[in-house]
Design a protein around this motif. Structure first.
Motif, PDB file in Angstrom:
ATOM      1  N   TRP A  40       0.834  -1.204   0.000  1.00 58.87           N
ATOM      2  CA  TRP A  40       0.000   0.000   0.000  1.00 58.87           C
ATOM      3  C   TRP A  40       0.870   1.256   0.000  1.00 58.87           C
ATOM      4  O   TRP A  40       0.492   2.266  -0.577  1.00 58.87           O
ATOM      5  N   LEU A  41       2.039   1.177   0.615  1.00 59.47           N
ATOM      6  CA  LEU A  41       2.969   2.314   0.621  1.00 59.47           C
ATOM      7  C   LEU A  41       3.595   2.522  -0.755  1.00 59.47           C
ATOM      8  O   LEU A  41       3.908   3.645  -1.145  1.00 59.47           O
ATOM      9  N   ASP A  42       3.785   1.435  -1.483  1.00 63.60           N
ATOM     10  CA  ASP A  42       4.393   1.514  -2.816  1.00 63.60           C
ATOM     11  C   ASP A  42       3.481   2.189  -3.827  1.00 63.60           C
ATOM     12  O   ASP A  42       3.946   2.668  -4.862  1.00 63.60           O
ATOM     13  N   GLU A  43       2.193   2.238  -3.558  1.00 58.94           N
ATOM     14  CA  GLU A  43       1.248   2.866  -4.475  1.00 58.94           C
ATOM     15  C   GLU A  43       1.296   4.392  -4.428  1.00 58.94           C
ATOM     16  O   GLU A  43       0.786   5.066  -5.306  1.00 58.94           O
ATOM     17  N   ILE A  44       1.937   4.933  -3.397  1.00 65.37           N
ATOM     18  CA  ILE A  44       2.041   6.384  -3.240  1.00 65.37           C
ATOM     19  C   ILE A  44       3.175   6.914  -4.109  1.00 65.37           C
ATOM     20  O   ILE A  44       4.251   6.318  -4.171  1.00 65.37           O
ATOM     21  N   LYS A  45       2.942   8.030  -4.777  1.00 65.90           N
ATOM     22  CA  LYS A  45       3.993   8.697  -5.557  1.00 65.90           C
ATOM     23  C   LYS A  45       4.727   9.656  -4.619  1.00 65.90           C
ATOM     24  O   LYS A  45       4.287  10.779  -4.378  1.00 65.90           O
ATOM     25  N   TRP A  46       5.832   9.205  -4.082  1.00 67.81           N
ATOM     26  CA  TRP A  46       6.638   9.979  -3.148  1.00 67.81           C
ATOM     27  C   TRP A  46       7.436  11.033  -3.913  1.00 67.81           C
ATOM     28  O   TRP A  46       7.795  10.824  -5.063  1.00 67.81           O
ATOM     29  N   THR A  47       7.715  12.167  -3.284  1.00 70.37           N
ATOM     30  CA  THR A  47       8.550  13.184  -3.917  1.00 70.37           C
ATOM     31  C   THR A  47       9.973  12.648  -4.034  1.00 70.37           C
ATOM     32  O   THR A  47      10.299  11.595  -3.464  1.00 70.37           O
TER      33      THR A  47
ATOM     34  N   ALA B  53       1.125  19.257   6.251  1.00 68.42           N
ATOM     35  CA  ALA B  53       2.441  18.769   6.665  1.00 68.42           C
ATOM     36  C   ALA B  53       2.948  17.764   5.639  1.00 68.42           C
ATOM     37  O   ALA B  53       2.337  17.600   4.570  1.00 68.42           O
ATOM     38  N   TRP B  54       4.031  17.111   5.979  1.00 67.70           N
ATOM     39  CA  TRP B  54       4.628  16.099   5.110  1.00 67.70           C
ATOM     40  C   TRP B  54       4.759  14.804   5.893  1.00 67.70           C
ATOM     41  O   TRP B  54       4.917  14.818   7.113  1.00 67.70           O
ATOM     42  N   MET B  55       4.700  13.693   5.192  1.00 68.96           N
ATOM     43  CA  MET B  55       4.971  12.394   5.782  1.00 68.96           C
ATOM     44  C   MET B  55       5.999  11.667   4.935  1.00 68.96           C
ATOM     45  O   MET B  55       6.012  11.789   3.717  1.00 68.96           O
ATOM     46  N   SER B  56       6.845  10.933   5.633  1.00 64.36           N
ATOM     47  CA  SER B  56       7.755   9.999   4.975  1.00 64.36           C
ATOM     48  C   SER B  56       7.097   8.623   5.012  1.00 64.36           C
ATOM     49  O   SER B  56       6.067   8.427   5.668  1.00 64.36           O
TER      50      SER B  56
ATOM     51  N   LEU C 283       4.282   7.583   7.862  1.00 68.85           N
ATOM     52  CA  LEU C 283       2.957   7.102   7.494  1.00 68.85           C
ATOM     53  C   LEU C 283       2.703   5.722   8.104  1.00 68.85           C
ATOM     54  O   LEU C 283       1.637   5.454   8.645  1.00 68.85           O
ATOM     55  N   GLN C 284       3.708   4.870   8.038  1.00 73.59           N
ATOM     56  CA  GLN C 284       3.558   3.544   8.638  1.00 73.59           C
ATOM     57  C   GLN C 284       3.346   3.663  10.154  1.00 73.59           C
ATOM     58  O   GLN C 284       2.491   2.974  10.725  1.00 73.59           O
ATOM     59  N   LEU C 285       4.079   4.555  10.812  1.00 75.65           N
ATOM     60  CA  LEU C 285       3.909   4.772  12.249  1.00 75.65           C
ATOM     61  C   LEU C 285       2.525   5.344  12.569  1.00 75.65           C
ATOM     62  O   LEU C 285       1.931   5.010  13.589  1.00 75.65           O
ATOM     63  N   THR C 286       2.033   6.215  11.703  1.00 76.78           N
ATOM     64  CA  THR C 286       0.697   6.779  11.880  1.00 76.78           C
ATOM     65  C   THR C 286      -0.341   5.664  11.930  1.00 76.78           C
ATOM     66  O   THR C 286      -1.222   5.651  12.792  1.00 76.78           O
ATOM     67  N   VAL C 287      -0.210   4.710  11.026  1.00 81.62           N
ATOM     68  CA  VAL C 287      -1.142   3.584  10.982  1.00 81.62           C
ATOM     69  C   VAL C 287      -0.966   2.696  12.218  1.00 81.62           C
ATOM     70  O   VAL C 287      -1.937   2.298  12.852  1.00 81.62           O
ATOM     71  N   GLU C 288       0.283   2.423  12.588  1.00 87.71           N
ATOM     72  CA  GLU C 288       0.554   1.545  13.735  1.00 87.71           C
ATOM     73  C   GLU C 288       0.094   2.164  15.061  1.00 87.71           C
ATOM     74  O   GLU C 288      -0.490   1.488  15.896  1.00 87.71           O
TER      75      GLU C 288
ATOM     76  N   ASN D 152      -2.445   9.795  -6.631  1.00 82.31           N
ATOM     77  CA  ASN D 152      -1.619   9.036  -5.675  1.00 82.31           C
ATOM     78  C   ASN D 152      -0.442   9.842  -5.122  1.00 82.31           C
ATOM     79  O   ASN D 152       0.581   9.272  -4.754  1.00 82.31           O
ATOM     80  N   ASP D 153      -0.605  11.195  -5.067  1.00 83.02           N
ATOM     81  CA  ASP D 153       0.528  11.992  -4.593  1.00 83.02           C
ATOM     82  C   ASP D 153       0.188  12.987  -3.482  1.00 83.02           C
ATOM     83  O   ASP D 153       1.024  13.820  -3.114  1.00 83.02           O
ATOM     84  N   VAL D 154      -1.009  12.901  -2.917  1.00 81.23           N
ATOM     85  CA  VAL D 154      -1.409  13.737  -1.788  1.00 81.23           C
ATOM     86  C   VAL D 154      -2.292  12.902  -0.860  1.00 81.23           C
ATOM     87  O   VAL D 154      -3.182  12.197  -1.333  1.00 81.23           O
ATOM     88  N   LEU D 155      -2.028  13.007   0.439  1.00 80.97           N
ATOM     89  CA  LEU D 155      -2.860  12.327   1.429  1.00 80.97           C
ATOM     90  C   LEU D 155      -3.783  13.319   2.108  1.00 80.97           C
ATOM     91  O   LEU D 155      -3.416  14.480   2.323  1.00 80.97           O
ATOM     92  N   LEU D 156      -4.955  12.839   2.472  1.00 82.28           N
ATOM     93  CA  LEU D 156      -5.893  13.574   3.313  1.00 82.28           C
ATOM     94  C   LEU D 156      -6.146  12.678   4.511  1.00 82.28           C
ATOM     95  O   LEU D 156      -6.602  11.540   4.352  1.00 82.28           O
ATOM     96  N   ILE D 157      -5.810  13.169   5.708  1.00 78.50           N
ATOM     97  CA  ILE D 157      -6.116  12.371   6.889  1.00 78.50           C
ATOM     98  C   ILE D 157      -7.160  13.119   7.718  1.00 78.50           C
ATOM     99  O   ILE D 157      -7.155  14.337   7.805  1.00 78.50           O
ATOM    100  N   THR D 158      -8.063  12.348   8.280  1.00 80.60           N
ATOM    101  CA  THR D 158      -9.080  12.894   9.168  1.00 80.60           C
ATOM    102  C   THR D 158      -8.708  12.456  10.572  1.00 80.60           C
ATOM    103  O   THR D 158      -8.413  11.279  10.803  1.00 80.60           O
TER     104      THR D 158
END
Length: 128
Positions: A5-12, A33-36, A40-45, A81-87
């Motif tokens: 799922w992380l590989d699907e993101i277009k990282w800068t 903000a920005w996530m690495s 992002l993985q830590l956010t989920v965990e 696939n290059d911007v996240l929106l978190i609620t």
């Protein structure tokens, strides 16, 4: 947990993705903000927002100093696939390091930026 799922993101080029943080319930945009990949993985965990601080060059668990953590509710990936929106649920009611509810407290009015959101708590009382 697979990292596909992380590989699907277009990282800068520097391995980051922009993140818009929205408040659960109100829909108000609290911050940008920005996530690495790691944050992002830590956010989920952790089920709490963890960003990448470009100015400090390190992981930034939102609320680690202030106690105003952001409990994760939802993560969305945009159509490119290059911007996240978190609620999130914003604990403590303060998302901005200036002591305001959100970071977008300046509004353009007749050629000037006017502060239209109050300081809820003096930053010197939040950050030691």
């Amino acid at each position: 947990m697979s990292g596909q799922w992380l590989d699907e993101i277009k990282w800068t080029g520097d391995g980051l993705v922009p993140v818009i943080t929205q408040e659960l319930g109100t829909g108000k945009v609290l911050m940008f903000a920005w996530m690495s990949r790691e944050s992002l993985q830590l956010t989920v965990e952790k089920n709490e927002a963890v960003y990448w601080s470009r100015s400090r060059g390190k992981l930034w668990h939102k609320g680690e100093e202030s106690g105003n953590v952001q409990a994760l509710h939802d993560i969305r990936l945009d159509c490119d696939n290059d911007v996240l929106l978190i609620t999130v649920e914003q604990h403590g009611g303060i998302a901005c390091h200036t002591g305001r509810h959100n970071c977008f407290f300046k509004r353009y009015e007749n050629g000037n930026w006017v502060e239209v959101e109050p300081v809820l708590k003096d930053p010197s009382e939040i950050y030691k």
